[in-house]
Design a protein around this motif. Structure first.
Motif, short mmCIF file in Angstrom:
data_model
loop_
_atom_site.label_atom_id
_atom_site.label_comp_id
_atom_site.label_asym_id
_atom_site.label_seq_id
_atom_site.Cartn_x
_atom_site.Cartn_y
_atom_site.Cartn_z
N ARG A 64 0.82 -1.22 0.00
CA ARG A 64 0.00 0.00 0.00
C ARG A 64 0.85 1.26 0.00
O ARG A 64 0.33 2.37 0.10
CB ARG A 64 -0.90 0.02 1.25
N GLY A 65 2.19 1.06 -0.03
CA GLY A 65 3.07 2.22 0.05
C GLY A 65 3.18 2.75 1.47
O GLY A 65 3.58 3.88 1.70
N GLU A 66 2.79 1.92 2.44
CA GLU A 66 2.84 2.35 3.84
C GLU A 66 3.71 1.37 4.62
O GLU A 66 4.08 0.32 4.10
CB GLU A 66 1.42 2.34 4.43
N HIS A 67 3.99 1.69 5.86
CA HIS A 67 4.62 0.67 6.71
C HIS A 67 3.89 0.65 8.04
O HIS A 67 3.25 1.63 8.44
CB HIS A 67 6.12 0.91 6.88
N SER A 68 3.98 -0.50 8.70
CA SER A 68 3.20 -0.64 9.92
C SER A 68 3.94 -1.53 10.91
O SER A 68 4.89 -2.23 10.54
CB SER A 68 1.82 -1.24 9.61
N ILE A 69 3.49 -1.51 12.15
CA ILE A 69 3.99 -2.46 13.14
C ILE A 69 2.79 -3.18 13.75
O ILE A 69 1.65 -2.70 13.65
CB ILE A 69 4.82 -1.77 14.26
N ILE A 70 3.06 -4.33 14.35
CA ILE A 70 1.99 -5.10 15.00
C ILE A 70 2.21 -5.00 16.51
O ILE A 70 3.29 -5.38 17.01
CB ILE A 70 2.06 -6.60 14.61
N VAL A 71 1.24 -4.48 17.24
CA VAL A 71 1.37 -4.35 18.69
C VAL A 71 0.44 -5.37 19.35
O VAL A 71 -0.75 -5.45 19.02
CB VAL A 71 1.03 -2.93 19.17
N LEU A 72 1.01 -6.15 20.28
CA LEU A 72 0.23 -7.21 20.93
C LEU A 72 -0.36 -6.72 22.25
O LEU A 72 0.30 -6.02 23.03
CB LEU A 72 1.13 -8.43 21.18
N SER A 73 -1.61 -7.10 22.50
CA SER A 73 -2.30 -6.81 23.77
C SER A 73 -2.22 -5.33 24.16
O SER A 73 -2.14 -4.99 25.35
CB SER A 73 -1.76 -7.68 24.91
N GLU A 74 -2.22 -4.47 23.16
CA GLU A 74 -2.21 -3.02 23.40
C GLU A 74 -1.10 -2.60 24.35
O GLU A 74 -1.24 -1.65 25.14
CB GLU A 74 -3.59 -2.56 23.90
N GLY A 75 -0.02 -3.34 24.33
CA GLY A 75 1.13 -3.00 25.18
C GLY A 75 1.05 -3.59 26.57
O GLY A 75 1.93 -3.36 27.40
N ARG A 76 -0.01 -4.34 26.85
CA ARG A 76 -0.11 -5.00 28.17
C ARG A 76 0.46 -6.41 28.07
O ARG A 76 0.67 -6.92 26.98
CB ARG A 76 -1.57 -5.04 28.62
N LEU A 77 0.64 -7.05 29.24
CA LEU A 77 1.22 -8.39 29.31
C LEU A 77 0.73 -9.31 28.19
O LEU A 77 -0.40 -9.79 28.23
CB LEU A 77 0.84 -9.04 30.64
N LEU A 78 1.57 -9.58 27.20
CA LEU A 78 1.09 -10.33 26.04
C LEU A 78 0.96 -11.81 26.32
O LEU A 78 0.17 -12.51 25.69
CB LEU A 78 2.00 -10.07 24.83
N ASN A 79 1.74 -12.31 27.29
CA ASN A 79 1.64 -13.75 27.57
C ASN A 79 0.30 -14.09 28.21
O ASN A 79 -0.17 -15.21 28.11
CB ASN A 79 2.81 -14.24 28.43
N LEU A 80 -0.32 -13.10 28.83
CA LEU A 80 -1.65 -13.32 29.40
C LEU A 80 -2.75 -12.80 28.48
O LEU A 80 -3.85 -13.34 28.45
CB LEU A 80 -1.75 -12.68 30.79
N GLY A 81 -2.46 -11.75 27.73
CA GLY A 81 -3.48 -11.18 26.83
C GLY A 81 -3.66 -12.00 25.56
O GLY A 81 -4.78 -12.19 25.09
N ASN A 82 -2.55 -12.50 25.00
CA ASN A 82 -2.64 -13.26 23.75
C ASN A 82 -2.63 -14.77 23.98
O ASN A 82 -2.96 -15.53 23.07
CB ASN A 82 -1.50 -12.87 22.81
N ALA A 83 -2.20 -15.19 25.15
CA ALA A 83 -2.24 -16.62 25.50
C ALA A 83 -2.84 -16.76 26.89
O ALA A 83 -3.59 -15.88 27.33
CB ALA A 83 -0.83 -17.21 25.39
N THR A 84 -2.50 -17.82 27.59
CA THR A 84 -3.16 -18.06 28.88
C THR A 84 -2.17 -18.00 30.04
O THR A 84 -2.38 -18.62 31.08
CB THR A 84 -3.87 -19.43 28.85
N GLY A 85 -1.09 -17.24 29.87
CA GLY A 85 -0.14 -17.06 30.96
C GLY A 85 0.72 -18.29 31.16
O GLY A 85 0.80 -19.17 30.30
N HIS A 86 1.37 -18.32 32.32
CA HIS A 86 2.29 -19.42 32.60
C HIS A 86 1.51 -20.72 32.82
O HIS A 86 0.39 -20.71 33.32
CB HIS A 86 3.09 -19.14 33.86
N PRO A 87 2.17 -21.85 32.52
CA PRO A 87 1.51 -23.14 32.73
C PRO A 87 1.42 -23.52 34.21
O PRO A 87 2.11 -22.95 35.06
CB PRO A 87 2.39 -24.11 31.96
#
Ligand code: NAI
Length: 499
Positions: free
Chosen positions: A392-415
């Motif tokens: 698109r002639g643009e560049h972008s980044i991907i931010v996970l969990s809006e900057g909050r703990l991604l291991n808990l926001g995008n997954a289910t935390g520690h086993p």
């Protein structure tokens, strides 16, 4: 029995119960404590306000506290970390969706900040306590210190006469906290002071919350004794490190499914969490680069074989950026603007201010595209200065969990297995604080200070997890023990030993 609660969907309770049952199998430490203390009920009379990620593993912790005699109210300590099925199962307990018999939980995945602070208030607001203080909470179990903060701020403002109005300079979250405190105080002018008077102690889970507690203690403002669970060796050297080693790649994979092998992964901070993060990413074949401000940790990273650089030196090159510092403004808006097209940015430190999300949102012309919940593409306006452009002639980044703990926001935390260590420490800390609450002054174990659990209990937590892994522990002979000047039964190391 009826009680108040708020979860996303109570009908998820059966799915949650299955997961809890399997987690119990992987949490030998908590199950051994149920066995050891189930009959003696050391937590009888304890009314625990719990603020900790409402996951399946936390469900096993909550039900352990109840099995030991406690009454509990629970909220999550992060807006994205709740597993809704676990929350539902804890509420239902041995009852049904129509007639729940479990624990009042106030947590769901995807809370707003207003809702988050409302849930924090709910765990501290016990039915009937406004007229009878005996019914209020008398223990806090915290992760990150938000429940403790609410009580301390409330008391501070009540002592000053009133909760102040927010100013334009105050961050949004602080305004929300002030609103919650003011609403509580308007119903009961001494609400927070009364709650604080009833609290006999807090056990704190994480580095960031512990840091807040030591600050309060140094200023002479800590209102009740605190046990720093994080610095039990069987917590920070296990959960922070081996937990992250598992849950960081889990979060990245569920969020993006981008191949990690061959990529340049930048890990900011090489403390316990950073060490686990770097090892996990290297294990996936990434070329890992570390940033540090502490010469000891920087040297450790270098000796472990990682390149150690400043963020500015690697910002154009990194494919993946992970913050693990517990600090603020680690990745700023100008860093993100300079990153490669489609670089992935995430945080596993406790609070979201490690990544300057507010600054990112203020870049003129920037667009935020939701790829799926907790995964956002931030598209920068086209500039000649940036050469990495997409179709698109643009560049972008991907931010996970809006900057909050991604291991808990995008997954289910520690086993479960690693959390069994952390939560066995939490349970023992609650027993310590609760059972020693009324000691005569001369024998008092816990003043309004921050303590760590004695090493013998730390060793006990480790011991509870050995059989499950088939570990054969060598036993000292009496002669060997005398030679080392330790007891055959431990503790085996001096307090200053670093592991
Ligand atoms: P730590 O104190 O062992 O490590 C943090 C490291 O970051 C330190 O070595 C420090 O020197 C470094 N650092 C600080 N500012 C920096 C900067 N500007 N640039 C580069 N490095 C910097 O703390 P720990 O135990 O590793 O915890 C880190 C954070 O992770 C805390 O907020 C903690 O509460 C959180 N945490 C998160 C978990 C999760 O599941 N996501 C689990 C356990 C802890």
């Amino acid at each position: 029995m009826t009680f108040d609660y708020r979860v996303a969907d109570i009908s998820l309770h059966e799915a949650g119960r299955h997961q809890i049952r399997l987690a119990e199998h992987e949490m030998p430490g908590l199950m051994a404590l149920r066995e050891e203390f189930g009959e003696s009920q050391p937590l009888e009379g304890a009314r625990i306000a719990g603020s900790l990620h409402m996951t399946v593993q936390t469900a096993v912790l909550i039900e352990t506290l109840v099995a030991l005699g406690a009454e509990v109210r629970w909220a999550s300590c992060n807006i994205f970390s709740t597993q809704d099925e676990a929350a539902a199962a804890v509420v239902v307990g041995t009852g049904t969706a129509e007639d729940p018999q479990g624990v009042p939980v106030f947590a769901w995945k995807g809370e707003t900040l207003e809702e988050y602070w409302w849930t924090a208030e709910q765990i501290l607001t016990w039915p009937g306590a406004d007229t009878n203080p005996e019914l209020g909470p008398n223990m806090i179990l915290d992760d990150g210190g938000d429940a403790t903060l609410l009580v301390h701020k409330g008391v501070e403002f009540e002592a000053a006469g009133a909760v102040p109005q927010a100013t334009d300079e105050d961050p949004e979250e602080y305004r929300i906290i002030l609103d919650v405190l003011r609403a509580g105080q308007s119903q009961d002018p001494q609400k927070w002071t009364r709650i604080a008077k009833g609290i006999r102690g807090v056990s704190e889970e994480t580095t960031t919350g512990v840091h807040r507690l030591y600050q309060l203690a140094e200023q002479g403002k800590l209102l009740f004794p605190a046990i720093n669970v994080n610095d039990s060796v069987t917590k920070s050297k296990f959960d922070n490190k081996y937990g992250i080693r598992h849950s960081l790649p889990d979060g990245i994979n569920r969020a993006t499914d981008v191949l990690i092998g061959g990529k340049v992964a930048v890990v900011c901070g090489y403390g316990d969490v950073g060490k686990g993060a770097a090892e996990a990413l290297r294990g996936q074949g990434a070329r890992v680069v570390v940033t540090e401000i502490d010469p000891i940790c920087a040297l450790q990273a270098a000796m472990d074989g990682y390149q150690v650089v400043r963020l500015e030196s690697v910002v154009h090159e990194g494919d993946l950026f992970i913050t693990t510092t517990g600090g603020k403004d680690i990745i700023r808006a100008e860093h993100m603007a300079a990153m490669k097209d489609k670089a992935i940015v995430g945080n596993v430190g406790h609070f979201d201010n490690e990544i300057d999300m507010a600054g990112l949102a203020k870049i003129p012309g920037i667009r935020k595209v939701e790829i799926k919940p907790q995964v956002h593409e931030w598209v920068f306006p086209a500039t000649e200065a940036h050469d990495g452009q997409d179709s698109r002639g643009e560049h972008s980044i991907i931010v996970l969990s809006e900057g909050r703990l991604l291991n808990l926001g995008n997954a289910t935390g520690h086993p479960s297995f690693v959390m069994s260590n952390s939560f066995a420490n939490q349970t023992i800390a609650q027993i310590e604080l609760w059972t020693k609450r009324d000691q005569p002054e001369a024998e008092r174990s816990y003043e309004k200070e921050v303590y760590v659990l004695p090493k013998i209990l730390d060793e006990k937590v480790a011991r509870l997890h050995l059989d499950a892994l088939g570990v054969e522990l060598t036993e000292l002979t009496k002669d060997q023990a005398d030679y080392l000047d330790v007891d055959v039964a431990g503790p085996y190391k001096a307090d200053h030993y670093r592991y």
